[in-house]
Design a protein around this motif. Structure first.
Motif, PDB file in Angstrom:
ATOM      1  N   ILE A   1      20.785  39.293  38.891  1.00 12.96           N
ATOM      2  CA  ILE A   1      20.822  40.607  38.181  1.00 12.96           C
ATOM      3  C   ILE A   1      20.091  41.625  38.935  1.00 12.96           C
ATOM      4  N   VAL A   2      20.610  42.749  39.140  1.00 16.22           N
ATOM      5  CA  VAL A   2      19.698  43.871  39.563  1.00 16.22           C
ATOM      6  C   VAL A   2      19.780  45.182  38.687  1.00 16.22           C
ATOM      7  N   ALA A   3      18.739  45.790  38.478  1.00 18.02           N
ATOM      8  CA  ALA A   3      18.623  46.954  37.376  1.00 18.02           C
ATOM      9  C   ALA A   3      17.765  48.046  37.929  1.00 18.02           C
ATOM     10  N   PRO A   4      18.210  49.238  37.616  1.00 18.27           N
ATOM     11  CA  PRO A   4      17.280  50.381  37.952  1.00 18.27           C
ATOM     12  C   PRO A   4      15.739  50.030  37.109  1.00 18.27           C
ATOM     13  N   HIS A   5      14.727  50.670  37.719  1.00 15.21           N
ATOM     14  CA  HIS A   5      13.467  50.266  37.205  1.00 15.21           C
ATOM     15  C   HIS A   5      12.657  51.814  36.875  1.00 15.21           C
ATOM     16  N   LYS A   6      11.672  51.581  36.203  1.00 13.84           N
ATOM     17  CA  LYS A   6      10.827  52.833  36.148  1.00 13.84           C
ATOM     18  C   LYS A   6       9.404  52.201  35.963  1.00 13.84           C
ATOM     19  N   GLN A   7       8.532  53.264  36.093  1.00 14.11           N
ATOM     20  CA  GLN A   7       7.158  53.018  35.541  1.00 14.11           C
ATOM     21  C   GLN A   7       6.648  53.554  34.465  1.00 14.11           C
ATOM     22  N   TYR A   8       6.227  52.959  33.372  1.00 10.15           N
ATOM     23  CA  TYR A   8       5.772  53.615  32.275  1.00 10.15           C
ATOM     24  C   TYR A   8       4.371  53.775  32.118  1.00 10.15           C
ATOM     25  N   THR A   9       3.808  54.867  31.906  1.00  8.97           N
ATOM     26  CA  THR A   9       2.195  54.741  31.544  1.00  8.97           C
ATOM     27  C   THR A   9       1.850  54.923  30.205  1.00  8.97           C
ATOM     28  N   VAL A  10       1.240  53.760  30.001  1.00 11.12           N
ATOM     29  CA  VAL A  10       0.817  53.603  28.400  1.00 11.12           C
ATOM     30  C   VAL A  10       0.024  54.592  27.913  1.00 11.12           C
ATOM     31  N   LYS A  11       0.268  55.407  26.746  1.00 13.18           N
ATOM     32  CA  LYS A  11      -0.418  56.458  25.999  1.00 13.18           C
ATOM     33  C   LYS A  11      -1.127  55.822  24.857  1.00 13.18           C
ATOM     34  N   GLN A  12      -2.117  56.453  24.471  1.00 18.02           N
ATOM     35  CA  GLN A  12      -3.051  56.118  23.300  1.00 18.02           C
ATOM     36  C   GLN A  12      -2.166  56.053  21.971  1.00 18.02           C
ATOM     37  N   GLY A  13      -2.267  54.824  21.453  1.00 16.92           N
ATOM     38  CA  GLY A  13      -1.406  54.518  20.230  1.00 16.92           C
ATOM     39  C   GLY A  13      -0.076  53.778  20.669  1.00 16.92           C
ATOM     40  N   ASP A  14       0.140  53.669  21.905  1.00 16.22           N
ATOM     41  CA  ASP A  14       1.294  52.824  22.122  1.00 16.22           C
ATOM     42  C   ASP A  14       1.118  51.269  21.702  1.00 16.22           C
ATOM     43  N   THR A  15       2.280  50.611  21.473  1.00 15.93           N
ATOM     44  CA  THR A  15       2.105  49.189  21.316  1.00 15.93           C
ATOM     45  C   THR A  15       3.409  48.484  22.373  1.00 15.93           C
ATOM     46  N   LEU A  16       3.236  47.546  22.538  1.00 16.32           N
ATOM     47  CA  LEU A  16       4.192  46.814  23.299  1.00 16.32           C
ATOM     48  C   LEU A  16       5.599  46.918  22.576  1.00 16.32           C
ATOM     49  N   TRP A  17       5.615  46.713  21.215  1.00 13.89           N
ATOM     50  CA  TRP A  17       6.748  46.757  20.569  1.00 13.89           C
ATOM     51  C   TRP A  17       7.374  48.039  20.392  1.00 13.89           C
ATOM     52  N   ASP A  18       6.296  49.112  20.486  1.00 12.71           N
ATOM     53  CA  ASP A  18       6.908  50.422  20.264  1.00 12.71           C
ATOM     54  C   ASP A  18       7.718  50.784  21.666  1.00 12.71           C
ATOM     55  N   ILE A  19       7.045  50.335  22.884  1.00 18.66           N
ATOM     56  CA  ILE A  19       7.513  50.750  24.075  1.00 18.66           C
ATOM     57  C   ILE A  19       8.626  49.865  24.430  1.00 18.66           C
ATOM     58  N   ALA A  20       8.962  48.392  23.982  1.00 23.14           N
ATOM     59  CA  ALA A  20      10.074  47.768  24.275  1.00 23.14           C
ATOM     60  C   ALA A  20      11.269  48.522  23.140  1.00 23.14           C
ATOM     61  N   LYS A  21      10.983  48.796  22.217  1.00 21.63           N
ATOM     62  CA  LYS A  21      12.085  49.444  21.226  1.00 21.63           C
ATOM     63  C   LYS A  21      12.675  50.643  22.127  1.00 21.63           C
ATOM     64  N   ASN A  22      11.684  51.623  22.416  1.00 18.90           N
ATOM     65  CA  ASN A  22      12.255  52.806  22.857  1.00 18.90           C
ATOM     66  C   ASN A  22      12.983  52.661  24.208  1.00 18.90           C
ATOM     67  N   HIS A  23      12.777  51.601  24.922  1.00 19.05           N
ATOM     68  CA  HIS A  23      13.500  51.365  26.183  1.00 19.05           C
ATOM     69  C   HIS A  23      14.447  50.183  26.154  1.00 19.05           C
ATOM     70  N   GLN A  24      14.809  49.819  24.997  1.00 12.59           N
ATOM     71  CA  GLN A  24      15.828  48.694  24.484  1.00 12.59           C
ATOM     72  C   GLN A  24      15.709  47.516  25.344  1.00 12.59           C
ATOM     73  N   VAL A  25      14.562  46.940  25.436  1.00 15.01           N
ATOM     74  CA  VAL A  25      14.043  45.840  26.012  1.00 15.01           C
ATOM     75  C   VAL A  25      13.278  45.002  25.154  1.00 15.01           C
ATOM     76  N   THR A  26      12.693  43.680  25.384  1.00 14.94           N
ATOM     77  CA  THR A  26      12.104  42.965  24.588  1.00 14.94           C
ATOM     78  C   THR A  26      10.607  43.104  24.883  1.00 14.94           C
ATOM     79  N   VAL A  27       9.710  42.786  23.826  1.00 16.12           N
ATOM     80  CA  VAL A  27       8.367  42.676  23.915  1.00 16.12           C
ATOM     81  C   VAL A  27       8.098  41.347  25.097  1.00 16.12           C
ATOM     82  N   SER A  28       8.895  40.348  25.008  1.00 19.38           N
ATOM     83  CA  SER A  28       8.410  39.314  25.963  1.00 19.38           C
ATOM     84  C   SER A  28       9.062  39.410  27.520  1.00 19.38           C
ATOM     85  N   GLN A  29      10.087  40.384  27.462  1.00 22.29           N
ATOM     86  CA  GLN A  29      10.468  40.775  28.887  1.00 22.29           C
ATOM     87  C   GLN A  29       9.516  41.769  29.499  1.00 22.29           C
ATOM     88  N   ILE A  30       8.859  42.554  28.949  1.00 24.25           N
ATOM     89  CA  ILE A  30       7.890  43.671  29.350  1.00 24.25           C
ATOM     90  C   ILE A  30       6.788  42.535  29.751  1.00 24.25           C
TER      91      ILE A  30
END
Length: 263
Positions: free
Chosen positions: A67-96
């Motif tokens: 599998i190959v996929a485009p990637h990006k760097q996300y910088t965590v902001k105050q108030g972020d949770t892994l669940w929020d980040i995963a949901k916003n990027h349509q991936v899973t907490v486990s994957q992150i």
């Protein structure tokens, strides 16, 4: 002049089309391919291919589906949770957590996370709730996890034993031994490992339909090894373990052993 303008226009349209359709895809390894070649052809990095496919070595072989996929760097902001980040990027907490070698849900502002886009998710994992937000205030737990800042900067592949223990497969096999010093033997395995030059290598010969070539395994009484060879007599739940000494290989005999497929 007209032909030249049409040619330039065609290239421009092609560029726009490719840029608009970048997404995760599966590629099949062809004979002669290397991870470096594939990374260059798909505008990514060897490190990313290894992380995304849980590869612990650069060893690949024809027929592998990667599998190959485009990637990006996300910088965590105050108030972020892994669940929020995963949901916003349509991936899973486990994957992150797996991609960034995180062993906790604790994150903090300023942490850079590697995220692969357009990778399929599962509804089970994405529903996981984080323990703690980036503010450092516990939400559902009072336990405090150590900081994981900088873990995402590692260039090594993600060890499957640290993130996928539950998916390890254990099988019972009939085991015999082989050596590279036999008459007429080249000493080169099916995956290109030179056993004569590397007599201490831990390699087993397998039936690829049972244990995929290139897999990292743990063999009872033998240790961690690479499924790096095949043999005409190796069919079904049967393996040959490489032993450099011919006499030691003979003394090994025939055994019933458990093999754990680590990845």
């Amino acid at each position: 002049m007209l032909k030249k303008m049409i040619s330039i226009l065609a290239v421009t349209l092609l560029t726009v089309t490719v840029g608009a359709n970048v997404q995760a895809s599966t590629i099949t390894v062809q004979k002669g391919d290397t991870l470096w070649d594939l990374s260059q052809a798909n505008n990514t990095y060897v490190k990313n291919i290894k992380i995304l496919n849980n590869l612990t070595t650069d060893l690949i072989h024809p027929g592998d589906a990667l599998i190959v996929a485009p990637h990006k760097q996300y910088t965590v902001k105050q108030g972020d949770t892994l669940w929020d980040i995963a949901k916003n990027h349509q991936v899973t907490v486990s994957q992150i957590k797996e991609w960034n070698r995180l062993d906790t849900d604790l994150i903090h502002p300023g942490l850079n996370l590697l995220i692969f886009e357009s990778v399929k998710t599962t509804t089970t994992n994405i529903a996981e709730k984080p323990i703690q937000s980036a503010t450092g205030a516990p939400k559902e737990s009072t336990s405090v996890a150590p900081s994981t800042e900088g873990q995402n900067k590692s260039t090594s592949a993600v060890p499957t034993t640290s993130t996928n223990n539950t998916s390890s497969k254990v099988i019972t096999v009939k085991a015999t031994a082989y050596t590279a010093s036999c008459k007429g033997c080249s000493g080169i395995t099916a995956t290109g490992i030179n056993l004569i030059e590397n007599p201490n290598a831990k390699v087993i010969s397998v039936d690829p339909s049972v244990i995929p070539l290139g897999s990292k395994v743990y063999v009872e009484g033998y240790g961690e090894a690479i499924a790096g060879d095949t043999g005409g007599a190796i069919k079904g739940n049967k393996i040959d373990v490489f032993i450099p000494s011919k006499q030691d290989a003979i003394n090994f005999g025939v055994k019933q052993l458990k093999v754990t497929i680590l990845n």
